[in-house]
Motif scaffolding. Structure first.
Motif, PDB file in Angstrom:
ATOM      1  N   ALA A   7     -82.609   8.373 -77.424  1.00 42.57           N
ATOM      2  CA  ALA A   7     -81.667   8.210 -78.527  1.00 42.57           C
ATOM      3  C   ALA A   7     -80.235   8.502 -78.081  1.00 42.57           C
ATOM      4  O   ALA A   7     -79.311   7.767 -78.435  1.00 42.57           O
ATOM      5  N   LEU A   8     -80.049   9.554 -77.279  1.00 37.96           N
ATOM      6  CA  LEU A   8     -78.707   9.880 -76.803  1.00 37.96           C
ATOM      7  C   LEU A   8     -78.169   8.782 -75.889  1.00 37.96           C
ATOM      8  O   LEU A   8     -76.992   8.403 -75.982  1.00 37.96           O
ATOM      9  N   LYS A   9     -79.022   8.246 -75.025  1.00 36.83           N
ATOM     10  CA  LYS A   9     -78.598   7.140 -74.153  1.00 36.83           C
ATOM     11  C   LYS A   9     -78.264   5.903 -74.972  1.00 36.83           C
ATOM     12  O   LYS A   9     -77.320   5.178 -74.652  1.00 36.83           O
ATOM     13  N   GLU A  10     -79.014   5.671 -76.041  1.00 34.89           N
ATOM     14  CA  GLU A  10     -78.737   4.536 -76.909  1.00 34.89           C
ATOM     15  C   GLU A  10     -77.387   4.714 -77.611  1.00 34.89           C
ATOM     16  O   GLU A  10     -76.644   3.754 -77.809  1.00 34.89           O
ATOM     17  N   CYS A  11     -77.056   5.942 -77.973  1.00 29.62           N
ATOM     18  CA  CYS A  11     -75.743   6.220 -78.582  1.00 29.62           C
ATOM     19  C   CYS A  11     -74.615   5.819 -77.637  1.00 29.62           C
ATOM     20  O   CYS A  11     -73.557   5.371 -78.080  1.00 29.62           O
ATOM     21  N   MET A  12     -74.843   5.991 -76.350  1.00 27.54           N
ATOM     22  CA  MET A  12     -73.810   5.657 -75.365  1.00 27.54           C
ATOM     23  C   MET A  12     -73.583   4.150 -75.243  1.00 27.54           C
ATOM     24  O   MET A  12     -72.611   3.718 -74.630  1.00 27.54           O
ATOM     25  N   THR A  13     -74.475   3.330 -75.831  1.00 27.49           N
ATOM     26  CA  THR A  13     -74.266   1.874 -75.829  1.00 27.49           C
ATOM     27  C   THR A  13     -73.344   1.443 -76.969  1.00 27.49           C
ATOM     28  O   THR A  13     -72.948   0.287 -77.025  1.00 27.49           O
ATOM     29  N   ILE A  14     -73.010   2.364 -77.868  1.00 29.40           N
ATOM     30  CA  ILE A  14     -72.076   2.053 -78.949  1.00 29.40           C
ATOM     31  C   ILE A  14     -70.709   1.793 -78.323  1.00 29.40           C
ATOM     32  O   ILE A  14     -70.239   2.568 -77.489  1.00 29.40           O
ATOM     33  N   GLU A  15     -70.084   0.693 -78.714  1.00 34.20           N
ATOM     34  CA  GLU A  15     -68.799   0.298 -78.142  1.00 34.20           C
ATOM     35  C   GLU A  15     -67.782   1.439 -78.249  1.00 34.20           C
ATOM     36  O   GLU A  15     -67.562   1.994 -79.309  1.00 34.20           O
ATOM     37  N   GLY A  16     -67.195   1.803 -77.120  1.00 39.24           N
ATOM     38  CA  GLY A  16     -66.174   2.841 -77.080  1.00 39.24           C
ATOM     39  C   GLY A  16     -66.705   4.260 -76.908  1.00 39.24           C
ATOM     40  O   GLY A  16     -65.914   5.205 -76.875  1.00 39.24           O
ATOM     41  N   ALA A  17     -68.023   4.424 -76.785  1.00 42.91           N
ATOM     42  CA  ALA A  17     -68.600   5.773 -76.667  1.00 42.91           C
ATOM     43  C   ALA A  17     -68.085   6.489 -75.419  1.00 42.91           C
ATOM     44  O   ALA A  17     -68.082   5.926 -74.327  1.00 42.91           O
ATOM     45  N   ILE A  18     -67.634   7.712 -75.605  1.00 37.05           N
ATOM     46  CA  ILE A  18     -67.182   8.568 -74.508  1.00 37.05           C
ATOM     47  C   ILE A  18     -68.260   9.579 -74.159  1.00 37.05           C
ATOM     48  O   ILE A  18     -68.500   9.870 -73.001  1.00 37.05           O
ATOM     49  N   GLY A  19     -68.910  10.100 -75.176  1.00 37.89           N
ATOM     50  CA  GLY A  19     -69.969  11.080 -74.973  1.00 37.89           C
ATOM     51  C   GLY A  19     -70.655  11.386 -76.287  1.00 37.89           C
ATOM     52  O   GLY A  19     -70.107  11.143 -77.363  1.00 37.89           O
ATOM     53  N   VAL A  20     -71.862  11.911 -76.175  1.00 42.02           N
ATOM     54  CA  VAL A  20     -72.671  12.226 -77.356  1.00 42.02           C
ATOM     55  C   VAL A  20     -73.461  13.500 -77.101  1.00 42.02           C
ATOM     56  O   VAL A  20     -73.821  13.791 -75.963  1.00 42.02           O
ATOM     57  N   ALA A  21     -73.711  14.241 -78.176  1.00 36.49           N
ATOM     58  CA  ALA A  21     -74.514  15.460 -78.076  1.00 36.49           C
ATOM     59  C   ALA A  21     -75.386  15.592 -79.319  1.00 36.49           C
ATOM     60  O   ALA A  21     -74.997  15.168 -80.410  1.00 36.49           O
ATOM     61  N   LEU A  22     -76.557  16.179 -79.132  1.00 37.50           N
ATOM     62  CA  LEU A  22     -77.405  16.591 -80.245  1.00 37.50           C
ATOM     63  C   LEU A  22     -77.246  18.095 -80.340  1.00 37.50           C
ATOM     64  O   LEU A  22     -77.425  18.807 -79.347  1.00 37.50           O
ATOM     65  N   VAL A  23     -76.857  18.582 -81.522  1.00 44.29           N
ATOM     66  CA  VAL A  23     -76.445  19.970 -81.668  1.00 44.29           C
ATOM     67  C   VAL A  23     -77.228  20.662 -82.785  1.00 44.29           C
ATOM     68  O   VAL A  23     -77.455  20.073 -83.850  1.00 44.29           O
TER      69      VAL A  23
END
Length: 123
Positions: A7-23
């Motif tokens: 899911a986190l890797k899929e978030c990085m496919t969102i256009e313009g993604a710099i980084g993502v975290a599950l918190v």
């Protein structure tokens, strides 16, 4: 259903993604992080955004609003920071945090994609 890492890797496919975290907003701990870098320490950002989530939840409680937070948007000069509280039973107390390059991201599409990823996420 996607596991956390997928899911986190899929978030990085969102256009313009710099980084993502599950918190985990009860502890401020990042359970998973993808992206970021020297200009954006996602662990620090995630911990700081935990305070934002807690403050907003307290405010809703003080106001007596029986509403659920869908997402919280913070706009910077060059970035969008989007916080999406997870709604599933297994996701209670968790949020997805994504930083987007403002000049490359489509905010409406990013929110839509993040909602879809959350719905398919298995914790």
């Amino acid at each position: 259903m996607a596991d956390m890492d997928t899911a986190l890797k899929e978030c990085m496919t969102i256009e313009g993604a710099i980084g993502v975290a599950l918190v985990d907003y009860t502890s401020g701990m990042s359970l998973g992080v993808v992206g970021g870098g020297k200009d954006l320490d996602l662990t620090v950002a995630a911990a700081g955004n935990t305070d934002v989530v807690r403050a907003k939840l307290r405010t809703l409680e003080m106001l007596g609003l029986k509403e659920a937070i869908e997402d919280i948007l913070i706009t910077l000069d060059s970035q969008y920071h989007l916080i999406r509280l997870l709604t599933g039973r297994a996701g209670k107390g968790l949020f997805l945090y994504i930083a987007l390059n403002r000049s490359r991201a489509n905010l409406a599409m990013a929110r839509h994609q993040l909602r879809k990823i959350e719905a398919e996420m298995e914790l």
